[in-house]
Each structure stands twice: as C-alpha cells, then as structure tokens.
Design a protein around this motif. Structure first.
Motif, short mmCIF file in Angstrom:
data_model
loop_
_atom_site.label_atom_id
_atom_site.label_comp_id
_atom_site.label_asym_id
_atom_site.label_seq_id
_atom_site.Cartn_x
_atom_site.Cartn_y
_atom_site.Cartn_z
N GLY A 240 0.81 -1.21 0.00
CA GLY A 240 0.00 0.00 0.00
C GLY A 240 0.85 1.26 0.00
O GLY A 240 0.55 2.23 -0.71
N GLY A 241 1.91 1.26 0.79
CA GLY A 241 2.81 2.41 0.80
C GLY A 241 3.50 2.61 -0.53
O GLY A 241 3.69 3.74 -1.00
N ARG A 245 3.19 5.90 -2.93
CA ARG A 245 4.38 6.64 -3.34
C ARG A 245 4.44 6.79 -4.86
O ARG A 245 4.80 7.86 -5.37
N ILE A 246 4.08 5.74 -5.59
CA ILE A 246 4.09 5.83 -7.05
C ILE A 246 3.05 6.83 -7.55
O ILE A 246 3.32 7.64 -8.45
N VAL A 247 1.85 6.79 -6.97
CA VAL A 247 0.79 7.71 -7.39
C VAL A 247 1.21 9.15 -7.12
O VAL A 247 1.01 10.05 -7.95
N VAL A 403 4.76 0.35 8.61
CA VAL A 403 5.54 -0.04 7.43
C VAL A 403 5.29 0.93 6.28
O VAL A 403 6.21 1.34 5.57
N SER A 404 4.03 1.30 6.09
CA SER A 404 3.69 2.23 5.01
C SER A 404 4.40 3.57 5.18
O SER A 404 4.90 4.14 4.20
N LYS A 405 4.45 4.07 6.40
CA LYS A 405 5.11 5.36 6.65
C LYS A 405 6.61 5.29 6.39
O LYS A 405 7.24 6.31 6.08
N ALA A 406 7.18 4.09 6.52
CA ALA A 406 8.60 3.94 6.20
C ALA A 406 8.84 4.00 4.69
O ALA A 406 9.94 4.35 4.24
N VAL A 407 7.80 3.67 3.92
CA VAL A 407 7.91 3.68 2.46
C VAL A 407 7.48 5.02 1.89
O VAL A 407 8.11 5.57 0.97
N CYS A 408 6.40 5.57 2.42
CA CYS A 408 5.83 6.82 1.93
C CYS A 408 5.52 7.70 3.13
O CYS A 408 4.67 7.36 3.94
#
Length: 439
Positions: A240-241, A245-247, A403-408
């Motif tokens: 999800g992250g 991030r891609i969007v 985890v998502s916040k670590a990615v985005c």
C-alpha cells in the motif's frame, strides 16, 4: 415586542439552516444510491461486451480511458481521481473561488458521469471515493447561505458520502475525523452525525439495511496462528505504501523526458494506462476489471478459489487507473487487493480460517495505501459485522501503518491535496502539520 420579533427571526433562521443541512444529507444518500446503481450497471455492460471476446478490451479500454481523461480535464475540471484530495483541499484553502471550483455541483455531476464511464470501459476504480466529493459538493450547495460554515459542511458531506456508500455510519464519522479533518472540531461534530444519519436513512430506505460484504463470523483466538497478522500486516503496508508513493510521484510529475512527454500528452498517456489495464484483465481472465467487490466477497466467503496472481494483477490495474487521471476511487479496489493478498496465504498458517486472512489483508492494504488505520479496521469490521476479529485487525492496521510510513512519509490523499493547492498557488489552511513529501 421588537426584541421578541428579533428572537423569532433568529430562531427561524437557525431552523431554516438546519432544514437545508438535512436536505443536503438526504441528497447525499440519494446520490450514493444512484452512484451504486450506475456502477453496477456500467460493470454489467462491460462484462456483456467482454462476452463477445475478451480481446475487445485491448481497443475499448484505451479509447475509453482517453475519453474519460479528456472529459475530466476539459469538460469537468477537478473531477479527476477519487475526489477526496479535492475535498481536503477545499477545506484547507482560504480562496472561496477555488473551494467552489473543487466541490461544485458541476464537478459532482461530472464525477458521477465520468466515473460510470470509466467502469463501463473496465477501469479498476471504485465509487465510494467519488461519493465523498459528490457528498461534499451537495452539502456545500445546501449551505450556501452560511458561507462561514462551508468547511464544516464539506467535512460533513464527505463523511456522509462514506457512510452512505458502504452503509457504515461509524466508519463515516471516523473517516471524517481521521482523514478529511485530521483533527476533531467540536462545533461540526453534531453536523457530521446529522448528515450521516440523513444520508444513511435515505440510502437504507431505498436499498434496505445490508452489510457491504455480508456477515462474517471468522475468529482468530490467540495462538501461533497470530503470526499471520504481522506477516500480512507488513506486506499490506509495504504494498500500500508503494502504491501511494508511485501515485504521488506521477501526480508531482516524473523527471526527465518521460515526465515532459506525459505532461504534453495526458490523453495519450491515459490511453496507454487503459491498455495496461486491458492486458492485466486478459492475464487474469477478466477478474481485475471494475471495483473488485464481487471478487473480494467471493474470497471472503470461500465461494471462489484464491489465485496467487490476483492481488498483484489487481494492484497493477488499479495503479494504471489511478495514474491515468480518470475519475474513480480507491476504496473498493484496495479492499479487493487486500482480500487477494490475504487469501494467497491460505494453508500457510495452521488453524487460521481463510476469512480471517482475507479480512486482515483488507485492513492491512487499505491502511498501507491511505495511512488511515482507524478508518481501515472500523470500516472492515462494520462492513462484515465481524467483531470477533477487532483486536487482530487493529494490530494489523498498526503494523501496516508503520511499514507504510517507512515507504511513503505522507498519506496519499493529503499529499495529493497539497499538490493541488500548490498548483493553484495557495498553501491553504492546514488542519494539521504537513509531513515531508517522500523523497
């Protein structure tokens, strides 16, 4: 006597405004029912076309995406995407003209029309996000006599849209506070509840009281099977992250020649995205087209076999649809991706029913994409009436959010709202400190 007349006029004014707000809530409920009917009809029409030959999508879907992108850009500007970033931006901006352009009735009509067209051409989008923008527009129009209350009305209309679309009043309240407002405003709390009640009762009167995915009694007692929660939670947050991030990257504009080409030829880019969706549809046997509601429901209730490639193909189809610029939401496709993610682990964890894996996957991926953990587990619980899984779903949401916040580093909808405000030359009126944009 004059004082009594003044008090009477004030009381009349208060009740007139309340009746306007109530009418707005009823309007949101009617709009939600209409959008649900149109979405189902559009998907049914696309399935009938595919029955002639699945290869038809290779031509129809790209052309349809090009048409929808043109309509959203040139005929109904500000109707692109899910509509939730527009609602957030409308609440934050001080510019009255910009606010009206983001949540006008014209945009609402365009949203309904072009969102339905997207599903008619096979887009992997949902109707629930667009219902938020439509609901906000209806409530803003109902409160035009009290411009000082419009930001609160926009919040109430958006929350009512979520509640009416999913038949989840509690989730509507939580979404309004956590995602649209990012802060609780006591003076609008009653307004939010009133709008949700009016919209929910209207939708219920027309469609009956129902649970979105049907009821589930899956349970997950504390046991070694709980290892599924961090595993699926982390994967859902990661996927999800990554999606968010891609969007956001495409919304800001890709660097170099590719980004410049996309900016110069947005309609052609939308057509290319449509081709990507069609290819995903062919590979999946047509499973990834549309909202994904039926696929997720079948996985939850065990009436369809789980395929390992469903989640990644639905992810790609939803990503192509999101970056194309056509109107359409992310809620239903995200729940479908999460359902596929959870179902893919069937048989991996001893004693864990597939329904529990599916629900954990739904919460994990939705949390990862939106970074709204409370909304995610409340909406999934309320959609299935499965309160036995409340604690496991909370844990999955917390893990996925971290985890998502670590990615985005910024939530998807708020990042898109900031981009929208930047392009209009205003920083808006933030309701919470803005997180740094992902690098």
């Amino acid at each position: 006597m004059q004082r009594l007349r003044g008090a009477t006029q004030d009381a009349f004014g208060v009740w007139r405004h309340r009746l306007l707000f109530l009418a707005g809530g009823v309007g949101v409920g009617l709009a939600a029912v209409l959008m649900a009917w149109l979405a189902d009809a559009a998907q049914g029409g696309f399935r009938q076309v595919l029955a002639l030959s699945p290869l038809v999508a290779l031509g129809l879907t790209p052309l349809g995406f090009a048409l929808c992108a043109w309509l959203a850009r040139d005929v109904f500007p500000n109707a692109q995407g899910s509509g939730i970033p527009q609602v957030i931006a409308a609440r934050q901006t001080r510019q009255v003209a910009l606010r009206r352009s983001l949540v006008s009735l014209k945009v609402a009509i365009g949203k309904i029309v072009v969102m339905s067209l997207g599903l008619l051409f096979g887009a992997s989008t949902g109707r629930e996000g667009p219902t938020v923008q439509v609901g906000a527009a209806i409530m803003a129009a109902a409160g035009h006599l009290t411009p000082e209350r419009v930001p609160g009305l926009i919040l109430a209309g958006g929350a009512a849209g979520v509640a009416a679309a999913f038949n989840t009043p509690l989730a509507g309240i939580v979404f309004g506070i956590e995602e649209l407002g990012r802060a609780y405003e006591a003076r609008t709390g009653g307004l939010i509840v009133a709008a949700i009640v009016a919209a929910g009762l209207t939708a219920m009167a027309l469609t009956g009281n129902y649970t979105y995915f049907g009821t589930s009694d899956a349970a997950l007692p504390f046991s070694p099977g709980w290892i599924a929660i961090p595993v699926i939670g982390a994967l859902g947050g990661l996927a999800g992250g990554g999606f968010a991030r891609i969007v956001i990257l495409f919304a800001r504009g890709l660097p170099g020649r590719l980004g410049a080409a996309i900016a110069r030829h947005p309609i052609a880019f939308a057509a290319a995205c449509g081709l990507g969706v069609a290819l995903c549809g062919l590979i999946s046997g047509g499973a990834v087209y549309g909202t994904g509601y039926e696929e997720a429901r079948a996985l939850l209730h065990g009436t369809a076999a789980s395929h390992v490639d469903f989640a990644p193909l639905k992810f790609l189809a939803t990503l192509f649809s999101a970056i194309s610029g056509i109107p359409g939401g992310l809620f239903a496709p995200s729940l479908s991706i999460g359902a596929g993610l959870g179902a893919a682990f069937q048989g991996w964890f001893s004693g864990v029913p597939v329904a529990a894996l599916v629900l954990i996957g739904m919460v994990a991926y939705l949390t990862g994409a939106l970074q709204a953990p409370i909304t995610a587990f409340v909406i999934v619980t309320e959609m299935t009436q499965d309160h036995a899984l409340m604690i496991p779903l909370m844990v999955a949401a917390l893990i996925a959010d971290a985890v998502s916040k670590a990615v985005c580093r910024e939530g998807l909808y708020h990042a898109l709202a900031h981009i929208l405000l930047e392009r209009h030359g205003t920083e808006g009126r933030p309701s919470a400190p803005a997180s740094p944009m992902p690098s």
